[in-house]
Design a protein around this motif. Structure first.
Motif, PDB file in Angstrom:
ATOM      1  N   GLU A 151      20.093 -13.022  13.433  1.00  0.00           N
ATOM      2  CA  GLU A 151      20.367 -11.655  14.036  1.00  0.00           C
ATOM      3  C   GLU A 151      21.902 -10.807  13.965  1.00  0.00           C
ATOM      4  O   GLU A 151      22.118  -9.562  13.411  1.00  0.00           O
ATOM      5  N   ASP A 152      23.196 -11.822  13.650  1.00  0.00           N
ATOM      6  CA  ASP A 152      23.968 -11.602  13.831  1.00  0.00           C
ATOM      7  C   ASP A 152      24.545 -11.353  12.064  1.00  0.00           C
ATOM      8  O   ASP A 152      24.869  -9.781  11.877  1.00  0.00           O
ATOM      9  N   LEU A 171      21.950  -9.662  10.454  1.00  0.00           N
ATOM     10  CA  LEU A 171      21.364  -8.264  10.187  1.00  0.00           C
ATOM     11  C   LEU A 171      22.531  -7.421  10.881  1.00  0.00           C
ATOM     12  O   LEU A 171      22.590  -5.671  10.359  1.00  0.00           O
ATOM     13  N   ASN A 172      23.088  -7.319  12.273  1.00  0.00           N
ATOM     14  CA  ASN A 172      23.605  -6.736  12.829  1.00  0.00           C
ATOM     15  C   ASN A 172      25.159  -6.432  12.072  1.00  0.00           C
ATOM     16  O   ASN A 172      25.355  -5.239  11.984  1.00  0.00           O
ATOM     17  N   LYS A 173      25.879  -6.803  11.144  1.00  0.00           N
ATOM     18  CA  LYS A 173      27.021  -7.379  10.466  1.00  0.00           C
ATOM     19  C   LYS A 173      27.004  -5.926   9.565  1.00  0.00           C
ATOM     20  O   LYS A 173      27.591  -5.611   9.260  1.00  0.00           O
ATOM     21  N   GLN A 189      24.455  -3.537   9.346  1.00  0.00           N
ATOM     22  CA  GLN A 189      24.226  -2.234   9.821  1.00  0.00           C
ATOM     23  C   GLN A 189      25.397  -1.904   9.803  1.00  0.00           C
ATOM     24  O   GLN A 189      25.606  -0.759   9.533  1.00  0.00           O
ATOM     25  N   GLU A 190      26.717  -2.868  10.535  1.00  0.00           N
ATOM     26  CA  GLU A 190      27.554  -1.914  10.744  1.00  0.00           C
ATOM     27  C   GLU A 190      28.657  -1.659   9.862  1.00  0.00           C
ATOM     28  O   GLU A 190      28.756  -0.417   9.401  1.00  0.00           O
ATOM     29  N   LYS A 225      26.885   1.413   8.282  1.00  0.00           N
ATOM     30  CA  LYS A 225      27.419   2.040   8.915  1.00  0.00           C
ATOM     31  C   LYS A 225      28.632   2.855   8.813  1.00  0.00           C
ATOM     32  O   LYS A 225      29.277   4.368   8.442  1.00  0.00           O
ATOM     33  N   ASN A 283      17.954   0.489   7.351  1.00  0.00           N
ATOM     34  CA  ASN A 283      17.150  -0.101   8.419  1.00  0.00           C
ATOM     35  C   ASN A 283      16.732  -1.245   8.023  1.00  0.00           C
ATOM     36  O   ASN A 283      16.185  -1.258   7.304  1.00  0.00           O
TER      37      ASN A 283
END
Length: 90
Positions: free
Chosen positions: A15-16, A18-20, A22-23, A26, A33
């Motif tokens: 999860e960390d 995938l969040n990294k 995405q950030e 961005k 996505n």
């Protein structure tokens, strides 16, 4: 045509990671996505690339399933790898 799968090690939880990703995407003007087993990279609302992924322990294996026209698999792999490492894509 799919590109050859590639595997990268990572620290922390999936999860960390995938969040990294995405950030990082961005920050560089992309939209990422992420579904339970696939990733879409978008820019200006257009899908630029798609990939399937699997997480096994501290490794993620990614198979690019849609590549931008004229882009080598290695270039798209480089961009996704930079999202994972948090580096710049240029």
């Amino acid at each position: 045509m799919n590109c050859a799968p590639f595997t990268l090690d990572f620290a922390g939880t999936a999860e960390d990671l995938l969040n990294k990703m995405q950030e990082a995407a961005k920050e560089q003007g992309f939209s990422l996505n992420i579904d339970s087993d696939s990733i879409s990279v978008k820019m200006f609302g257009m899908t630029m690339a798609k990939a399937d992924y699997k997480v096994n322990g501290q490794q993620i294996t990614i198979t690019i399933t849609q590549n931008p026209p004229g882009y080598a698999c290695e270039k798209t792999q480089h961009i996704i790898t930079k999202f994972i490492s948090g580096g710049k894509t240029a």
